[in-house]
Motif scaffolding. Structure first.
Motif, PDB file in Angstrom:
ATOM      1  N   UNK A  71       0.827  -1.209   0.000  1.00 57.78           N
ATOM      2  CA  UNK A  71       0.000   0.000   0.000  1.00 57.78           C
ATOM      3  C   UNK A  71       0.862   1.259   0.000  1.00 57.78           C
ATOM      4  N   UNK A  72       0.493   2.246  -0.793  1.00 59.34           N
ATOM      5  CA  UNK A  72       1.183   3.532  -0.778  1.00 59.34           C
ATOM      6  C   UNK A  72       0.718   4.319   0.441  1.00 59.34           C
ATOM      7  N   UNK A  73       1.644   4.623   1.342  1.00 60.36           N
ATOM      8  CA  UNK A  73       1.312   5.292   2.601  1.00 60.36           C
ATOM      9  C   UNK A  73       1.103   6.785   2.359  1.00 60.36           C
ATOM     10  N   UNK A  74       0.029   7.321   2.926  1.00 53.98           N
ATOM     11  CA  UNK A  74      -0.234   8.765   2.905  1.00 53.98           C
ATOM     12  C   UNK A  74       0.076   9.301   4.296  1.00 53.98           C
ATOM     13  N   UNK A  75       1.160  10.058   4.412  1.00 52.02           N
ATOM     14  CA  UNK A  75       1.552  10.588   5.720  1.00 52.02           C
ATOM     15  C   UNK A  75       0.668  11.774   6.100  1.00 52.02           C
ATOM     16  N   UNK A  76       0.620  12.051   7.396  1.00 53.63           N
ATOM     17  CA  UNK A  76      -0.250  13.142   7.870  1.00 53.63           C
ATOM     18  C   UNK A  76       0.362  14.512   7.634  1.00 53.63           C
ATOM     19  N   UNK A  77       1.688  14.567   7.446  1.00 56.72           N
ATOM     20  CA  UNK A  77       2.361  15.842   7.200  1.00 56.72           C
ATOM     21  C   UNK A  77       3.292  15.718   6.009  1.00 56.72           C
ATOM     22  N   UNK A  78       3.743  16.898   5.526  1.00 53.56           N
ATOM     23  CA  UNK A  78       4.708  16.943   4.431  1.00 53.56           C
ATOM     24  C   UNK A  78       6.125  17.023   4.983  1.00 53.56           C
ATOM     25  N   UNK A  79       7.114  17.037   4.095  1.00 53.96           N
ATOM     26  CA  UNK A  79       8.509  17.087   4.528  1.00 53.96           C
ATOM     27  C   UNK A  79       8.892  18.431   5.147  1.00 53.96           C
ATOM     28  N   UNK A  80       8.055  19.471   4.955  1.00 50.53           N
ATOM     29  CA  UNK A  80       8.335  20.747   5.607  1.00 50.53           C
ATOM     30  C   UNK A  80       7.601  20.886   6.934  1.00 50.53           C
ATOM     31  N   UNK A  81       6.915  19.833   7.361  1.00 46.29           N
ATOM     32  CA  UNK A  81       6.224  19.851   8.638  1.00 46.29           C
ATOM     33  C   UNK A  81       4.797  20.369   8.579  1.00 46.29           C
ATOM     34  N   UNK A  82       4.362  20.824   7.414  1.00 42.05           N
ATOM     35  CA  UNK A  82       2.989  21.310   7.292  1.00 42.05           C
ATOM     36  C   UNK A  82       2.040  20.140   7.055  1.00 42.05           C
ATOM     37  N   UNK A  83       0.762  20.381   7.328  1.00 41.83           N
ATOM     38  CA  UNK A  83      -0.237  19.332   7.154  1.00 41.83           C
ATOM     39  C   UNK A  83      -0.304  18.902   5.689  1.00 41.83           C
ATOM     40  N   UNK A  84      -0.405  17.627   5.475  1.00 41.86           N
ATOM     41  CA  UNK A  84      -0.505  17.088   4.124  1.00 41.86           C
ATOM     42  C   UNK A  84      -1.940  17.241   3.632  1.00 41.86           C
ATOM     43  N   UNK A  85      -2.165  18.042   2.582  1.00 37.53           N
ATOM     44  CA  UNK A  85      -3.531  18.237   2.101  1.00 37.53           C
ATOM     45  C   UNK A  85      -4.161  16.970   1.537  1.00 37.53           C
ATOM     46  N   UNK A  86      -3.312  15.980   1.198  1.00 38.93           N
ATOM     47  CA  UNK A  86      -3.850  14.718   0.686  1.00 38.93           C
ATOM     48  C   UNK A  86      -4.350  13.806   1.796  1.00 38.93           C
ATOM     49  N   UNK A  87      -4.033  14.186   3.056  1.00 46.20           N
ATOM     50  CA  UNK A  87      -4.501  13.394   4.193  1.00 46.20           C
ATOM     51  C   UNK A  87      -5.733  14.068   4.789  1.00 46.20           C
ATOM     52  N   UNK A  88      -6.847  13.423   4.656  1.00 45.35           N
ATOM     53  CA  UNK A  88      -8.089  13.890   5.293  1.00 45.35           C
ATOM     54  C   UNK A  88      -8.732  12.692   5.964  1.00 45.35           C
TER      55      UNK A  88
END
Length: 461
Positions: free
Chosen positions: A310-327
């Motif tokens: 499975x392709x993991x969708x992390x809760x944040x991005x590499x800059x520490x901001x919230x990942x918009x793809x994670x809801x």
């Protein structure tokens, strides 16, 4: 002298006797013919020769200067582990001295050489665990035809055949949190024993890797090695960069073509449960069945469908901001996976940044039964606290999701007591199951009693 099928040279003589050298045309089967026609020369009295009706003024020589050639073909264009190819050698002329020794082979070996005349076959077996293409060729001057002409193949393209070795790839992604650019991570792929290295790959700035394991098929163990003390990933609990300190692993089964493997805390738990060891030889024989069932069991325990692919969708991005793809409103498999890993990051924070301690806590609290898995109450509670600790995310949703992890139930049964059905101290035996290494305490009538634990079974009499 009229000559066909060749040339004359070294002509000499006088009076009534002359000689010359006849050289046949190269690569020809046209007969050589030399003749002298009427009126071609005269005697000392001036009489011209008269030879048209004679049979002895013409000589014919059988010529075979045609050098044989060879064409090689294969019934397969590529080979994977365990496969062989049948090579066919077709000669342009019959030969009695063509043997397997005339064939130059790289990337494998020839066997079962047979044939005669103009047709021969052999079996090509590629080198084990190799990505080197198999090549078979026959050089000029290797064999001769029945007339003694040696073969001429140096400039031909059909006297060489290449069988491509199968390249099996292991692709994947490392997620300790989102991996950052400039990380010092590498991935080593080993065979099931955990020590026979198949290949090494560098983890990209986005956390991905790709490693060619050649024609190898079977159980693989992937281990992440941190080559420096710099930042490797963003921790989802603190949103700060961290150096990887945990021994991340994963186990899978390489087949022909492509294998996708995740490497993270959960896959490390599965690898440990299967018997893989980060430093050294695997503790058990890792078979395809063991690896598949263990990965399924760990996925099952955490409410996931596929642990490694499975392709993991992390809760944040590499800059520490919230990942918009994670809801968390529509948690598909990849997002659910990311949720559990975020909760694991929360456990790391509680453990003072010790990611390995968090992994070990969950591994010790996980029971595997075939392809089913379940967590102890202690493990689930630790994961829930980790979810509640993760900052900047809807921790209620995280906690709700991880609370659905499968727990194993403690079962208790009481023996029938003897004839009176009155429970006396000597009649009472209580048994149950727990996780290995646990202490079991019973409260009986206000009294605390310690049960005897043997593996995952406990009893009190």
């Amino acid at each position: 002298v009229t000559v066909t099928g060749g040339t004359l040279s070294n002509f000499s003589g006088s009076g009534t006797s002359y000689t010359a050298t006849f050289t046949p045309t190269t690569d020809s089967t046209t007969n050589g013919v030399a003749s002298v026609a009427t009126g071609a020369f005269s005697d000392t009295a001036g009489n011209t020769n008269n030879d048209d009706a004679d049979t002895n003024n013409l000589v014919t020589m059988t010529v075979d200067t045609l050098r044989p050639t060879i064409a090689i073909s294969s019934d397969k264009t590529s080979l994977k582990a365990g496969e062989t190819a049948t090579l066919t050698f077709t000669l342009s002329e019959s030969s009695t001295d063509f043997t397997s020794a005339d064939v130059t082979v790289t990337g494998g070996t020839l066997s079962n050489f047979s044939g005669s005349g103009t047709s021969y076959t052999a079996t090509f077996t590629p080198t084990t665990n190799s990505t080197t293409n198999g090549v078979a060729s026959v050089a000029s001057g290797a064999f001769s035809d029945t007339a003694g002409n040696i073969n001429n193949d140096g400039a031909d393209t059909n006297n060489l055949v290449t069988v491509v070795a199968a390249h099996n790839l292991v692709n994947g992604a490392v997620v300790a949190g989102p991996v950052v650019a400039g990380n010092g991570l590498n991935v080593n792929i080993y065979q099931a024993d955990g020590t026979t290295l198949l290949g090494t790959g560098v983890v990209s700035d986005t956390g991905t890797f790709s490693i060619d394991v050649g024609s190898y098929t079977g159980v693989v163990i992937a281990k992440v090695v941190d080559e420096d003390s710099g930042s490797d990933y963003i921790d989802e609990a603190t949103r700060q960069v961290h150096d990887l300190t945990a021994h991340l692993m994963t186990v899978g089964v390489a087949k022909s073509g492509l294998l996708n493997l995740n490497i993270n805390g959960l896959t490390t738990i599965a690898a440990q449960k299967a018997g893989a060891v980060f430093d050294g030889v695997s503790t058990t024989t890792l078979t395809t069945e063991v690896v598949t069932q263990t990965n399924d069991a760990v996925a099952n325990a955490f409410g996931l469908a596929d642990l490694t692919g499975t392709t993991v969708v992390t809760t944040i991005n590499t800059d520490g901001t919230a990942n918009p793809n994670y809801t968390d409103d529509t948690l598909i498999e990849g997002k659910r996976y990311g949720t559990v890993l975020a909760a694991l990051s929360g456990m790391d924070f509680i453990n003072g940044g010790d990611a390995q301690a968090s992994i070990d806590t969950l591994a010790n609290g996980l029971m595997v039964d075939g392809n089913s898995g379940a967590l102890s109450t202690i493990a689930v509670d630790a994961l829930m606290v980790g979810a509640a600790t993760t900052s900047g995310i809807d921790t209620y949703s995280l906690t709700k999701i991880v609370s659905n992890s499968r727990r194993f139930n403690t079962s208790i049964s009481i023996d029938h007591v003897a004839s009176d059905d009155v429970v006396n101290t000597a009649d009472l035996t209580i048994i149950g199951t727990t996780m290995a290494g646990a202490d079991v305490t019973l409260s009986l009538g206000g009294n605390t009693r310690m049960a005897v634990v043997n593996g995952t079974a406990w009893s009190y009499t």
